[in-house]
Design an enzyme around this catalytic site. Structure first.
Site, PDB file in Angstrom:
ATOM      1  N   THR A 194       0.398  -1.245   0.107  1.00 49.21           N
ATOM      2  CA  THR A 194       0.282   0.034  -0.104  1.00 49.21           C
ATOM      3  C   THR A 194       1.010   1.448   0.160  1.00 49.21           C
ATOM      4  OG1 THR A 194      -1.707   1.150   1.352  1.00 49.21           O
ATOM      5  CG2 THR A 194      -0.457  -0.411   2.627  1.00 49.21           C
ATOM      6  N   ARG A 195       0.438   2.311  -0.516  1.00 55.52           N
ATOM      7  CA  ARG A 195       0.880   3.632   0.107  1.00 55.52           C
ATOM      8  C   ARG A 195       0.581   4.796   0.081  1.00 55.52           C
ATOM      9  NH1 ARG A 195      -1.342   4.470  -5.952  1.00 55.52           N
ATOM     10  NH2 ARG A 195      -1.022   6.762  -6.071  1.00 55.52           N
ATOM     11  N   HIS A 199      -8.155   2.338   5.920  1.00 52.03           N
ATOM     12  CA  HIS A 199      -9.355   2.681   5.816  1.00 52.03           C
ATOM     13  C   HIS A 199     -10.021   1.482   6.360  1.00 52.03           C
ATOM     14  CE1 HIS A 199      -8.240   7.035   5.220  1.00 52.03           C
ATOM     15  NE2 HIS A 199      -8.235   6.553   3.748  1.00 52.03           N
ATOM     16  N   HIS A 202      -9.847  -1.521   3.705  1.00 48.69           N
ATOM     17  CA  HIS A 202      -8.548  -1.508   3.705  1.00 48.69           C
ATOM     18  C   HIS A 202      -8.600  -2.839   5.297  1.00 48.69           C
ATOM     19  CE1 HIS A 202      -8.066   1.862   1.538  1.00 48.69           C
ATOM     20  NE2 HIS A 202      -7.901   1.128   0.532  1.00 48.69           N
ATOM     21  N   ARG A 288      -6.924  -3.737  -8.042  1.00 48.75           N
ATOM     22  CA  ARG A 288      -7.769  -3.596  -9.470  1.00 48.75           C
ATOM     23  C   ARG A 288      -6.622  -1.698  -9.427  1.00 48.75           C
ATOM     24  NH1 ARG A 288     -11.736  -0.710  -9.519  1.00 48.75           N
ATOM     25  NH2 ARG A 288     -12.617  -0.704 -11.531  1.00 48.75           N
TER      26      ARG A 288
END
Length: 571
Positions: A194-195, A199, A202, A288
């Protein structure tokens, strides 16, 4: 018997004693001061994160990777890892020679034994690796406008890792993570790349992925270089730490990855998979539009939403890691829970809620409520600390236009109007003033004009970062340099480009300083608009023409723009 994903990996470091001796000898070698991106690449080369690479790619490996996503020996590797240098430095380097690689402070991190030196076909690299030679792609822009024109390849001898003063306990090499997994008996580990801040969606997604793969979870955020405009990594890591205790301690861990992302979509996904395999993972969540850079010059997405998943799936066996599909999670109000969007069968009779990244940024910018179903109060608190409402943030107004177009006059008027409003310090970085105090040694050559604009951009970014307002009024004739200034400033606040689009004829008619006359007579070389081009902005936030317009009216247009962007209050 240890699982293959947990066995130690070869690293490129020499022993401590050898490193001391080599450091002493390397002091005599030609040395290259590495960019931030090169330091990220070097760290992952040295610690095995980029295994099987043993250095920066030579020409044969580079060409094979660009064309076929494979090293010359046939091993899968999708991303060119190259050491780009300036022409001047390259002239003094021969194949077969050693050079010292230093960090920004001048510390020698490694020695490169140069085997190859060549000038790459960057347009071809952009086309093959990123899918298009389009400057809207941040990595293509980097390739053409930031990276040096010559590549050096060769084996690396690692002397010491780069020093990180932040979050030390959270940074692990591939071998440290493998040892940790070995110690805890974790045989199956799913990585979440992740970057962005985490939340609730996630969290739900990662819970499901770990359950589906019957694996432990490694939250593995990138803290090297991500996409310009992303939330800074200090804020993100504080957000991750705030939610880590929402996960069962015995099943989840977090480690930071000092990777310089390229935002290369499908190829990047395969690359991330190989890097996670090297860090001891067996599974990885691929989303995605994984590592997508956004829109191209035509306003369309660079990559299809499932291109990354398709390419990963095709090479899954060779990558050595299983893909877990990223489910698009949405909140179902009636059931007060997150569910995969494509699995909601009664969607016509329930309320589906979702907040996009754009909508979240708008709410932060305008100080609006962020509901608890969407994110954790601790995360929102951290984001609000770094991202107060726009009317309390610093910003930069960047005027660009020909000499005599009226930039300085409008900039002065704007400065006075903003000072009259009060609330934030206002600094005017006018072309002539900057030349006197910051750039007195520079000429008006293209190279020096670029340096001048970068200096202005740097000072404006510091003012913006510290909550002030910077008003810049240089000519800034080149698109690439204006973009570099924008990226520097947008890391900390808004960048408002105002194109003062007064015609050349009108500017020449005004010619208070007699410069155009001298340029026409050939007495001023490289004069913008006469013997040197002015690349007009195509997507400035505002265009004003001062011909036949009052200064006050032009300044008013700028103020209205700032108000509509939420940068100044309506009160």
């Amino acid at each position: 018997m240890s699982a293959p994903n947990l066995a130690p990996l070869p690293e490129l470091y020499v022993s401590w004693e050898s490193a001391q001796k080599l450091k002493h000898e390397a002091g005599e070698l030609p040395s290259w001061d590495m960019t931030a991106r090169q330091v990220c690449d070097l760290e992952l080369l040295m610690n095995g994160g980029f295994s099987p690479l043993t250095g920066f790619l030579g020409k044969a490996d580079y060409e094979s990777v660009v064309e076929d996503m494979r090293l010359a020996d046939g091993a899968l590797w999708p991303m060119p890892i190259t050491l780009d240098v300036s022409e001047k430095f390259a002239e003094g380097v021969e194949e077969g020679q050693d050079i010292a690689l230093r960090d920004a402070e001048g510390v020698i991190l490694a020695i490169l034994s140069v085997t190859d030196k060549w000038s790459p076909d960057k347009a071809r690299e952009a086309e093959k690796v990123f899918g298009a030679d389009d400057l809207a792609h941040p990595a293509v822009n980097y390739l053409h406008n930031v990276a040096g024109p010559v590549y050096l390849g060769g084996r690396i001898t690692g002397l010491q890792p780069p020093t990180h003063y932040d979050f030390r306990a959270r940074r692990d090499t591939p071998n440290e993570l493998r040892a940790y997994f070995r110690k805890l008996g974790w045989r199956r580990v799913v990585a979440f790349q992740t970057r962005n801040p985490l939340h609730r969606a996630h969290q739900e997604l990662t819970f499901r992925a770990a359950r589906e793969a019957q694996a432990n979870l490694l939250i593995h955020p990138v803290v090297g270089l991500t996409k310009p405009g992303d939330v800074d990594h200090f804020t993100r890591v504080r957000c991750y730490e705030a939610v880590l205790d929402k996960y069962p301690a015995s099943t989840t861990t977090m480690s930071l990855l000092n990777l310089a992302m390229r935002m290369a979509g499908p190829r990047e996904a395969v690359w991330h998979g190989i890097i996670r395999r090297n860090h001891g993972c067996t599974h990885m969540i691929i989303g995605r539009d994984h590592a997508g850079p956004g829109k191209n010059s035509q306003g369309e997405d660079f990559y299809g939403p499932y291109d990354a998943q398709d390419l990963f799936r095709k090479h899954e066996d060779e990558i050595g890691i299983e893909m877990v599909d990223f489910k698009h999670m949405v909140y179902v109000q009636e059931r007060a829970q997150y569910e995969p969007n494509d699995e909601i069968e009664d969607r016509d009779s329930v309320t589906i809620l979702n907040i996009s990244g754009t909508e979240l940024r708008r709410r932060l910018r305008e100080g609006l409520e962020i509901p608890e179903w969407f994110s954790f109060p601790e995360v929102v608190r951290e984001l609000r600390r770094t991202s107060p409402p726009r009317s309390q943030q610093g910003f930069t107004v960047f005027f660009t236009g020909l000499s005599g177009s009226g930039k300085s006059t409008i900039a002065n008027a704007i400065m006075v109007k903003l000072m009259e409003m009060g609330g934030r310090p206002v600094t005017l970085l006018d072309g002539d003033v900057v030349r006197k105090h910051l750039s007195s040694e520079l000429t008006f050559s293209k190279e020096h004009r670029d340096i001048n604009i970068r200096r202005i951009g740097y000072v404006a970014s510091e003012i913006t970062k510290n909550g002030g307002i910077a008003i810049c009024a240089p000519i800034a004739p080149y698109t690439a340099t204006r973009r570099a200034a924008r990226e520097m400033i947008e890391a900390y606040g808004a960048f408002v480009e105002v194109h003062v689009a007064t015609s050349l004829e009108e500017c020449e008619r005004r010619d208070r300083k007699g410069l155009y006359k001298l340029a026409r007579e050939g007495k001023i070389p490289e004069f913008t608009g006469i013997s040197d081009p002015y690349e007009a902005p195509t997507n400035a936030e505002l265009v004003v023409d001062t011909e036949g317009a009052e200064v006050d009216n032009c300044a008013q247009q700028v103020l209205l723009k700032l108000e509509s962007m939420g940068l100044i209050g309506k009160n």
